[in-house]
Design a protein around this motif. Structure first.
Motif, short mmCIF file in Angstrom:
data_model
loop_
_atom_site.label_atom_id
_atom_site.label_comp_id
_atom_site.label_asym_id
_atom_site.label_seq_id
_atom_site.Cartn_x
_atom_site.Cartn_y
_atom_site.Cartn_z
N GLU A 1 0.74 -1.30 -0.06
CA GLU A 1 0.06 0.00 -0.01
C GLU A 1 0.91 1.21 -0.19
OE1 GLU A 1 -3.40 0.26 -0.11
OE2 GLU A 1 -3.54 -1.80 -0.38
N ARG B 1 2.66 4.56 1.32
CA ARG B 1 2.56 5.07 2.58
C ARG B 1 2.56 6.37 2.58
NH1 ARG B 1 7.66 1.89 5.02
NH2 ARG B 1 8.41 2.35 2.89
N TRP C 1 7.69 -4.53 6.53
CA TRP C 1 6.52 -5.41 7.19
C TRP C 1 5.99 -5.00 8.45
CZ3 TRP C 1 8.04 -11.32 6.18
CH2 TRP C 1 8.14 -11.55 4.73
N THR C 2 4.86 -4.65 8.70
CA THR C 2 4.33 -4.35 10.21
C THR C 2 3.18 -5.13 10.32
OG1 THR C 2 2.97 -2.38 8.88
CG2 THR C 2 5.06 -1.94 9.75
N ASP D 1 0.73 -4.00 12.46
CA ASP D 1 -0.59 -2.91 12.53
C ASP D 1 -0.47 -2.37 10.90
OD1 ASP D 1 -2.44 -1.17 12.67
OD2 ASP D 1 -1.50 -0.03 14.52
N GLN D 2 -1.16 -2.29 10.00
CA GLN D 2 -1.23 -1.89 8.75
C GLN D 2 -1.24 -0.44 8.81
OE1 GLN D 2 -0.13 -3.66 6.17
NE2 GLN D 2 -0.22 -5.27 7.78
N ARG D 3 -1.71 0.17 9.88
CA ARG D 3 -2.00 1.87 10.07
C ARG D 3 -0.71 2.22 11.06
NH1 ARG D 3 -7.17 3.64 12.04
NH2 ARG D 3 -6.51 5.62 11.46
#
Length: 265
Positions: A9, A11, A61-62, A64-66
């Protein structure tokens, strides 16, 4: 059929991408991405150290996507840090890579609008081990002022399968743990605790079978015994990487920011 990763996505918070922070001889250059809130600053900075069993993973890589959106909205710059994986280089290369990122950020603090006196690390899983040891051993230009660990291992010297040369921690340390007990202790947060350590927050699933919750409890008790603040946030019902958690992962990001507000701001 190939297992393709999804297209990342965009950023929207990204301020400085692909910053080269070190060029270890014989290896690829190491980068970080920096997300800085709008405004003059200087802002406290949080280094994100990804997990993956020391064998996989990337700074992008996370869990939590937010994550970046939430932290930047709370007034924190976020530095996504790369480090060499275990099949690229054995420990302590990974710690040296995080130290290099800290040095680079602190050296350029004014230009980046970050506060050189308010550095924190957030490491998840294997990245938690790296982040914690970097924080416990950092001084001067590598000093860290606060630590958040998401389900990070605290003691590599007491793991099962000590004779297995192919388990991930053995690959990290260059051979079976049974032959490297002193080295495993050197690489373990549990055995680097000292009274001047920065404050810690441990966020850990109560049903984690990869890194048991009891390990976080024991680590917290050892830190407190040295007079170091260590808060523990149990995530009820959650396994590793917060699978099965009864709360949305964003609430854990916010809780981590609350802790950082308390100890840094």
């Amino acid at each position: 059929m190939a297992d393709f990763h999804p297209v990342p996505e965009p950023r929207s918070t990204l301020t400085h991408a692909n910053c080269v922070v070190s060029t270890p001889l014989g290896y690829r250059p190491l980068h970080l991405d920096l997300h800085v809130p709008p405004g003059d600053g200087p802002f406290p900075v949080l280094l994100w150290v990804h997990g993956g069993g020391w064998m996989t993973g990337s700074r992008v890589w996370t869990v939590d996507q937010r994550f970046h959106e939430r932290m930047v909205a709370r007034g924190y710059a976020v530095a996504d840090v790369d480090y060499r994986l275990a099949l690229e280089a054995t420990y302590p290369a990974q710690q040296a890579d995080v130290d290099a990122a800290v040095r680079w950020l602190r050296h350029h603090a004014e230009a980046l609008r970050i506060d050189p006196g308010r550095f924190a690390v957030l490491g998840e899983s294997a990245g938690g081990q790296i982040a914690a040891v970097a924080a416990l051993t950092g001084t001067g230009d590598t000093a860290i002022q606060a630590v958040v660990l998401w389900y990070g291992p605290a003691d590599l010297s007491t793991l099962e399968n000590q004779d297995d040369p192919f388990m991930f921690p053995a690959i990290l340390l260059g051979g079976p743990l049974a032959e490297r007990t002193a080295f495993a202790r050197l690489a373990s947060p549990m055995h680097n605790i000292h009274p001047d350590a920065p404050p810690f927050l441990l966020v850990h699933g109560t049903e984690d079978e990869t890194v048991p919750f009891a390990e976080a409890v024991a680590f917290a008790e050892a830190l407190r015994a040295q007079g170091v603040r260590c808060d523990v946030l149990p995530v009820e019902g959650a396994g590793h990487v917060f699978t099965g958690a009864s709360v949305e992962v964003g609430t854990l990001t916010e809780a981590s920011a609350d802790f950082l507000d308390d100890v840094l701001k």
